[in-house]
Design a protein around this motif. Structure first.
Motif, PDB file in Angstrom:
ATOM      1  N   ASP A   1      80.914 -27.530  -6.474  1.00  0.00           N
ATOM      2  CA  ASP A   1      81.129 -26.921  -5.045  1.00  0.00           C
ATOM      3  C   ASP A   1      81.534 -28.182  -4.164  1.00  0.00           C
ATOM      4  O   ASP A   1      82.470 -27.982  -3.320  1.00  0.00           O
ATOM      5  CB  ASP A   1      79.952 -26.430  -4.539  1.00  0.00           C
ATOM      6  CG  ASP A   1      79.889 -25.465  -3.408  1.00  0.00           C
ATOM      7  OD1 ASP A   1      80.805 -24.407  -3.345  1.00  0.00           O
ATOM      8  OD2 ASP A   1      79.577 -25.788  -2.162  1.00  0.00           O
TER       9      ASP A   1
ATOM     10  N   TYR B   1      88.712 -23.302 -11.827  1.00  0.00           N
ATOM     11  CA  TYR B   1      88.519 -22.592 -10.785  1.00  0.00           C
ATOM     12  C   TYR B   1      89.601 -22.123 -10.265  1.00  0.00           C
ATOM     13  O   TYR B   1      90.232 -21.074  -9.604  1.00  0.00           O
ATOM     14  CB  TYR B   1      87.532 -23.580  -9.902  1.00  0.00           C
ATOM     15  CG  TYR B   1      87.135 -22.845  -8.548  1.00  0.00           C
ATOM     16  CD1 TYR B   1      86.169 -22.112  -8.276  1.00  0.00           C
ATOM     17  CD2 TYR B   1      87.991 -23.155  -7.411  1.00  0.00           C
ATOM     18  CE1 TYR B   1      85.830 -21.545  -7.003  1.00  0.00           C
ATOM     19  CE2 TYR B   1      87.957 -22.727  -6.426  1.00  0.00           C
ATOM     20  CZ  TYR B   1      86.938 -21.774  -6.012  1.00  0.00           C
ATOM     21  OH  TYR B   1      86.368 -21.293  -4.810  1.00  0.00           O
TER      22      TYR B   1
ATOM     23  N   ALA C   1      82.431 -23.392 -13.743  1.00  0.00           N
ATOM     24  CA  ALA C   1      83.613 -22.670 -13.169  1.00  0.00           C
ATOM     25  C   ALA C   1      83.177 -21.139 -12.837  1.00  0.00           C
ATOM     26  O   ALA C   1      83.384 -20.764 -11.562  1.00  0.00           O
ATOM     27  CB  ALA C   1      84.868 -22.948 -13.528  1.00  0.00           C
TER      28      ALA C   1
ATOM     29  N   THR D   1      91.385 -18.302  -8.853  1.00  0.00           N
ATOM     30  CA  THR D   1      91.145 -17.861  -7.423  1.00  0.00           C
ATOM     31  C   THR D   1      92.786 -17.975  -6.982  1.00  0.00           C
ATOM     32  O   THR D   1      93.529 -18.667  -7.267  1.00  0.00           O
ATOM     33  CB  THR D   1      90.635 -18.969  -6.865  1.00  0.00           C
ATOM     34  OG1 THR D   1      90.874 -20.163  -6.922  1.00  0.00           O
ATOM     35  CG2 THR D   1      88.904 -18.797  -7.192  1.00  0.00           C
TER      36      THR D   1
ATOM     37  N   GLU E   1      80.422 -20.580 -10.412  1.00  0.00           N
ATOM     38  CA  GLU E   1      80.746 -20.810  -8.945  1.00  0.00           C
ATOM     39  C   GLU E   1      81.488 -19.867  -8.542  1.00  0.00           C
ATOM     40  O   GLU E   1      81.838 -19.588  -7.306  1.00  0.00           O
ATOM     41  CB  GLU E   1      81.901 -21.964  -9.296  1.00  0.00           C
ATOM     42  CG  GLU E   1      82.407 -22.753  -7.763  1.00  0.00           C
ATOM     43  CD  GLU E   1      81.364 -23.172  -6.926  1.00  0.00           C
ATOM     44  OE1 GLU E   1      81.677 -23.325  -5.589  1.00  0.00           O
ATOM     45  OE2 GLU E   1      80.281 -23.565  -7.145  1.00  0.00           O
ATOM     46  N   LEU E   2      82.246 -18.881  -9.273  1.00  0.00           N
ATOM     47  CA  LEU E   2      83.064 -17.774  -9.047  1.00  0.00           C
ATOM     48  C   LEU E   2      82.087 -16.644  -8.969  1.00  0.00           C
ATOM     49  O   LEU E   2      82.608 -15.510  -8.687  1.00  0.00           O
ATOM     50  CB  LEU E   2      83.989 -17.463  -9.846  1.00  0.00           C
ATOM     51  CG  LEU E   2      85.307 -18.569  -9.680  1.00  0.00           C
ATOM     52  CD1 LEU E   2      86.255 -18.559 -11.017  1.00  0.00           C
ATOM     53  CD2 LEU E   2      86.044 -18.194  -8.348  1.00  0.00           C
TER      54      LEU E   2
END
Length: 349
Positions: free
Chosen positions: A327, A253, A129, A257, A132-133
């Motif tokens: 993703d 995630y 996670a 966000t 991915e960020l």
């Protein structure tokens, strides 16, 4: 008593006897059935499942279920009648016992193994996670268990970070194994380890392994990660194994966000997750799909390698979509929420 009555009485007695015998026959199989689901964006024991300190978090909205499989316990036997009932139930499956419990595995050993795999899946979910960020999460090699009375005992400690061996930088656990086994038993290996913020140089004399005579020092190197944010995942102790990793990663995630990723919808899924965000296959996909369907999920995220098997699951009106990466999973959720579902691949026949 008439001949007909006698015949019926004998037949009835035989049926009763056969049922009694069948109930005592133990089969080398276990039953998979839909297990409980847990909302990873919800609470467990009054606290949020995903708890994050050290970074800004944002409100989420919706239900994101991890799914599980109920399985016959390692210390329980499966009788013929129970197996037949399971065979007749489309939401359950009868699986050879050795595929689930290797010979000699006890219920406690199975519980410990599943707990360890769950812990690994949570660690991988955190790393996936954050990567991915856009976070840089370097991999480290840690000292895991140290063998009692081995040369490393009292020299290395669990949690030490292995920086180098014989002056060569260490990137993977295999690097440690290769460096140590390059020596002859009795030779000295020089380790540089980081412990509590300090680098220490430790010289350890190797000994010979009992099985093949290779040099060893007596500890297990494992991969670890330097995670800059404190992320805790609290979940039901009934849940174990690696298959919730992908859903944990999506929950982390979403929490980190802006905007509610699920937009108030009810989704579910399953799949192992690697630190790089790759989604791996799991067992019991059809039972997990059935569990999510019964719980009212609209969308189910499935590992792409389970897609063929998933096509036979009891999904009802729930859309089952294969994903290869974290993703993919995030993009699928975004497309579903936006109503752009026509181009989504499915695992349905």
């Amino acid at each position: 008593m008439t001949r007909r009555s006698a015949t019926l009485a004998v037949a009835g007695a035989l049926i009763v006897a056969l049922v009694a015998v069948a109930s005592m026959l133990n089969l080398p199989y276990v039953v998979y059935s839909p297990g409980p689901v847990e909302d990873t964006l919800g609470e467990w024991n009054g606290e949020a499942v995903v708890q994050i300190d050290g970074a800004d978090t944002f409100p989420t909205d919706g239900v994101l279920d991890l799914t599980t499989v109920g399985v016959t316990s390692a210390d329980a036997e499966l009788d013929l009648l129970t197996a037949l009932r399971a065979w007749a139930d489309p939401d359950r499956a009868v699986i050879p016992r050795e595929l689930v419990y290797p010979q000699g595995t006890t219920a406690e050993q199975s519980r410990q193994q599943n707990a360890a795999m769950l812990a690994d899946s949570q660690q991988n979910a955190k790393v996936a996670a954050l990567r991915e960020l856009g976070y840089d999460i370097p991999e480290r090699v840690l000292v895991d268990a140290v063998v009692e009375d081995a040369p490393a005992d009292g020299v290395l400690e669990p949690g030490d970070v292995v920086v180098s061996v014989d002056g060569a930088p260490i990137a993977t656990p295999q690097d440690v194994v290769d460096a140590v086994t390059a020596h002859e038993p009795g030779e000295t290996v020089v380790f540089v380890v980081e412990r509590e913020g300090q680098e220490l140089t430790q010289r350890i004399e190797t000994t010979a392994a009992e099985d093949d005579g290779r040099a060893l020092v007596g500890f297990q190197p494992v991969s670890g990660f330097d995670i800059p944010i404190d992320i805790e995942i609290g979940i039901d102790e009934r849940i174990g194994g690696p298959s919730a990793g992908m859903i944990f990663a999506v929950a982390i995630y979403d929490t980190l966000t802006e905007g509610a990723l699920l937009d108030g919808r009810h989704f579910a899924g399953t799949g192992e997750i690697s630190p790089d965000g790759e989604v791996g296959p799991i067992g019991g996909i059809q039972q997990k799909i059935a569990a999510a369907n019964h719980d009212g999920a609209e969308l189910f995220l499935a590992p792409v390698d389970n897609c063929d098997e998933a096509a036979g699951g009891n999904n009802g009106d729930m859309l089952v979509v294969p994903v290869e990466t974290l993703d993919d999973a995030i993009g699928t959720i975004e497309s579903f929420v936006a109503g752009d579902t026509e181009d989504l691949p499915t695992c349905q026949s």
